[in-house]
Design a protein around this motif. Sequence first.
Motif, mmCIF file in Angstrom:
data_model
loop_
_atom_site.group_PDB
_atom_site.id
_atom_site.type_symbol
_atom_site.label_atom_id
_atom_site.label_comp_id
_atom_site.label_asym_id
_atom_site.label_seq_id
_atom_site.Cartn_x
_atom_site.Cartn_y
_atom_site.Cartn_z
ATOM 1 N N ASP A 178 21.000 78.164 76.443
ATOM 2 C CA ASP A 178 21.350 79.489 75.931
ATOM 3 C C ASP A 178 20.766 80.522 76.889
ATOM 4 O O ASP A 178 19.541 80.654 76.986
ATOM 5 C CB ASP A 178 20.781 79.654 74.511
ATOM 6 N N TRP A 179 21.629 81.261 77.569
ATOM 7 C CA TRP A 179 21.175 82.161 78.641
ATOM 8 C C TRP A 179 20.836 83.556 78.144
ATOM 9 O O TRP A 179 20.634 84.469 78.964
ATOM 10 C CB TRP A 179 22.185 82.146 79.792
ATOM 11 N N HIS A 180 20.721 83.728 76.828
ATOM 12 C CA HIS A 180 20.265 85.019 76.259
ATOM 13 C C HIS A 180 19.852 84.759 74.811
ATOM 14 O O HIS A 180 20.708 84.562 73.951
ATOM 15 C CB HIS A 180 21.402 86.054 76.314
ATOM 16 N N LEU A 181 18.560 84.780 74.562
ATOM 17 C CA LEU A 181 18.061 84.426 73.226
ATOM 18 C C LEU A 181 16.863 85.286 72.839
ATOM 19 O O LEU A 181 15.967 85.516 73.646
ATOM 20 C CB LEU A 181 17.631 82.946 73.229
ATOM 21 N N HIS A 182 16.836 85.690 71.571
ATOM 22 C CA HIS A 182 15.670 86.391 71.008
ATOM 23 C C HIS A 182 14.929 85.441 70.078
ATOM 24 O O HIS A 182 15.504 84.958 69.093
ATOM 25 C CB HIS A 182 16.110 87.621 70.212
ATOM 26 N N LEU A 183 13.666 85.194 70.389
ATOM 27 C CA LEU A 183 12.850 84.325 69.521
ATOM 28 C C LEU A 183 11.836 85.111 68.711
ATOM 29 O O LEU A 183 11.228 84.558 67.798
ATOM 30 C CB LEU A 183 12.120 83.269 70.358
ATOM 31 N N ARG A 184 11.584 86.384 69.087
ATOM 32 C CA ARG A 184 10.567 87.208 68.409
ATOM 33 C C ARG A 184 9.187 86.559 68.534
ATOM 34 O O ARG A 184 8.895 85.849 69.466
ATOM 35 C CB ARG A 184 10.937 87.470 66.932
ATOM 36 N N ASP A 185 8.346 86.751 67.507
ATOM 37 C CA ASP A 185 6.945 86.322 67.607
ATOM 38 C C ASP A 185 6.464 85.966 66.195
ATOM 39 O O ASP A 185 7.170 86.211 65.217
ATOM 40 C CB ASP A 185 6.119 87.502 68.171
ATOM 41 N N GLY A 186 5.279 85.382 66.092
ATOM 42 C CA GLY A 186 4.650 85.145 64.791
ATOM 43 C C GLY A 186 5.490 84.255 63.889
ATOM 44 O O GLY A 186 6.083 83.262 64.328
ATOM 45 N N ALA A 187 5.573 84.635 62.610
ATOM 46 C CA ALA A 187 6.278 83.805 61.622
ATOM 47 C C ALA A 187 7.768 83.692 61.948
ATOM 48 O O ALA A 187 8.396 82.646 61.727
ATOM 49 C CB ALA A 187 6.089 84.390 60.218
ATOM 50 N N MET A 188 8.337 84.759 62.482
ATOM 51 C CA MET A 188 9.762 84.716 62.832
ATOM 52 C C MET A 188 10.003 83.699 63.951
ATOM 53 O O MET A 188 10.942 82.898 63.884
ATOM 54 C CB MET A 188 10.235 86.110 63.244
ATOM 55 N N LEU A 189 9.149 83.707 64.957
ATOM 56 C CA LEU A 189 9.258 82.732 66.050
ATOM 57 C C LEU A 189 9.221 81.304 65.499
ATOM 58 O O LEU A 189 10.071 80.466 65.852
ATOM 59 C CB LEU A 189 8.114 82.968 67.048
ATOM 60 N N SER A 190 8.256 81.028 64.641
ATOM 61 C CA SER A 190 8.136 79.671 64.092
ATOM 62 C C SER A 190 9.379 79.279 63.298
ATOM 63 O O SER A 190 9.776 78.114 63.281
ATOM 64 C CB SER A 190 6.915 79.575 63.163
ATOM 65 N N ALA A 191 9.985 80.266 62.637
ATOM 66 C CA ALA A 191 11.156 79.971 61.803
ATOM 67 C C ALA A 191 12.410 79.729 62.635
ATOM 68 O O ALA A 191 13.203 78.837 62.326
ATOM 69 C CB ALA A 191 11.397 81.127 60.827
ATOM 70 N N VAL A 192 12.605 80.521 63.694
ATOM 71 C CA VAL A 192 13.892 80.438 64.405
ATOM 72 C C VAL A 192 13.874 79.463 65.582
ATOM 73 O O VAL A 192 14.929 78.940 65.960
ATOM 74 C CB VAL A 192 14.406 81.826 64.871
ATOM 75 N N LEU A 193 12.707 79.203 66.154
ATOM 76 C CA LEU A 193 12.662 78.331 67.336
ATOM 77 C C LEU A 193 13.294 76.953 67.088
ATOM 78 O O LEU A 193 14.068 76.475 67.935
ATOM 79 C CB LEU A 193 11.205 78.216 67.829
ATOM 80 N N PRO A 194 13.009 76.284 65.952
ATOM 81 C CA PRO A 194 13.621 74.962 65.742
ATOM 82 C C PRO A 194 15.147 75.003 65.728
ATOM 83 O O PRO A 194 15.805 74.024 66.104
ATOM 84 C CB PRO A 194 13.089 74.524 64.369
ATOM 85 N N GLU A 195 15.719 76.134 65.311
ATOM 86 C CA GLU A 195 17.180 76.239 65.219
ATOM 87 C C GLU A 195 17.820 76.189 66.607
ATOM 88 O O GLU A 195 18.912 75.647 66.771
ATOM 89 C CB GLU A 195 17.573 77.537 64.502
ATOM 90 N N THR A 196 17.136 76.739 67.599
ATOM 91 C CA THR A 196 17.629 76.667 68.983
ATOM 92 C C THR A 196 17.230 75.345 69.630
ATOM 93 O O THR A 196 18.041 74.696 70.298
ATOM 94 C CB THR A 196 17.095 77.868 69.795
ATOM 95 N N ALA A 197 15.982 74.930 69.427
ATOM 96 C CA ALA A 197 15.456 73.725 70.099
ATOM 97 C C ALA A 197 16.217 72.464 69.680
ATOM 98 O O ALA A 197 16.272 71.491 70.423
ATOM 99 C CB ALA A 197 13.968 73.572 69.798
ATOM 100 N N ARG A 198 16.810 72.497 68.495
ATOM 101 C CA ARG A 198 17.581 71.346 67.993
ATOM 102 C C ARG A 198 18.772 71.023 68.899
ATOM 103 O O ARG A 198 19.115 69.871 69.102
ATOM 104 C CB ARG A 198 18.074 71.705 66.586
ATOM 105 N N HIS A 199 19.414 72.064 69.452
ATOM 106 C CA HIS A 199 20.665 71.858 70.178
ATOM 107 C C HIS A 199 20.570 72.151 71.675
ATOM 108 O O HIS A 199 21.295 71.544 72.459
ATOM 109 C CB HIS A 199 21.764 72.762 69.607
#
Length: 346
Positions: free
Chosen positions: A12-33
């Motif tokens: 994914d050549w453009h992604l927002h992961l944010r930080d803190g609790a949001m980072l922990s929540a959204v990172l697995p959704e990208t890392a899965r694929h």
Amino acid sequence: MSTSLTIARPDDWHLHLRDGAMLSAVLPETARHFARAIIMPNLVPPVVTGAQAAAYRERILAAMPDGSSFEPLMTCYLTEDTDAADIAAAHASGLIKAVKLYPAGATTNSASGVANFDNVRDVLEKMAEIGLPLCVHGEVTDAEIDIFDREAVFIDRVLDPIRRATPGLRVVMEHITTKDGADYVLANDHDLGATITVQHLILDRNDMLVGGMRPHYYCLPILKRGHHREALLAAATSGDTRFFLGTDSAPHPTHAKESECCSAGCFTAPNALAILAQTFEKAGALDKLEGFISRHGPAFYGLPVNADTITLTKSDTATIFPAKIDAGEHTVTVFDPGFPVYWDVT
Ligand code: NCD
Ligand code: ZN
Ligand code: ZN
């Protein structure tokens, strides 16, 4: 009956992961694929220096799901105070893969962006010299320019002059939304590429505004007229290596989207690939999907194509995606394309 497609693992050549609790929540959704992603630096405060990018990378790695080999590709946020030597050192060490230009005030967390482009001239020249790409949020911010015209005006007034003044500068026009954007890429050489999001390939402004206003379709640059969407789809499915996927998956808490002043961004990480498979199939271009999501991006950035693969499968029953994911005390609403999706990553 099911159809399946096995291709090199996408990035994914453009992604927002944010930080803190949001980072922990959204990172697995990208890392899965996805194997890798270019991580946007528009935190509050922004990721400006090499040291800040290194620290942010460590926070991302600390939030990684067990066993994941996802690789965050870091960027620095260009400000009028950016130190060219610091950027060059962060590039030389392999830490950063790009620098991000936000015109001041153009989008979410862009207040520290560039207002006077003369003040970043030395950084851009250094980047051209060392081959470090500039990723650009391409919209002017002038109050008198209509929001639907801001991308086209940016190309004429800002992007083209910057590129002419800085020969050799490699540029990615992030999240292009217009035929003007696609045509500008096509009219130039291979120093210029563009990312395209899922939402801009499948939706136009009517989808956002007719019959009620849909806040989860509001992102920047804003969805445009249907003929622009058609031009983007033609570019993405053409096989031209200058176009590649940048989801711009941009999580905001549900309450900030469903609000009197809706935040800009669509959270597409969980279903981006499934929607794209269906979209390319419908366009009769399933054979072009691997280029767009797995091959053209690495080629532009000078990185190897991922060695492992993913399989996308189409079935007779619609795939169920979560409506929301939990992020600390909030939820994030998952992008709903508005039609049933029969594909999934299996
Ligand atoms: C992005 C965000 O939320 O950070 N929002 C968006 O609408 N695309 C910022 C950006 O990429 O412009
Ligand atoms: Zn942007
Ligand atoms: Zn973005």
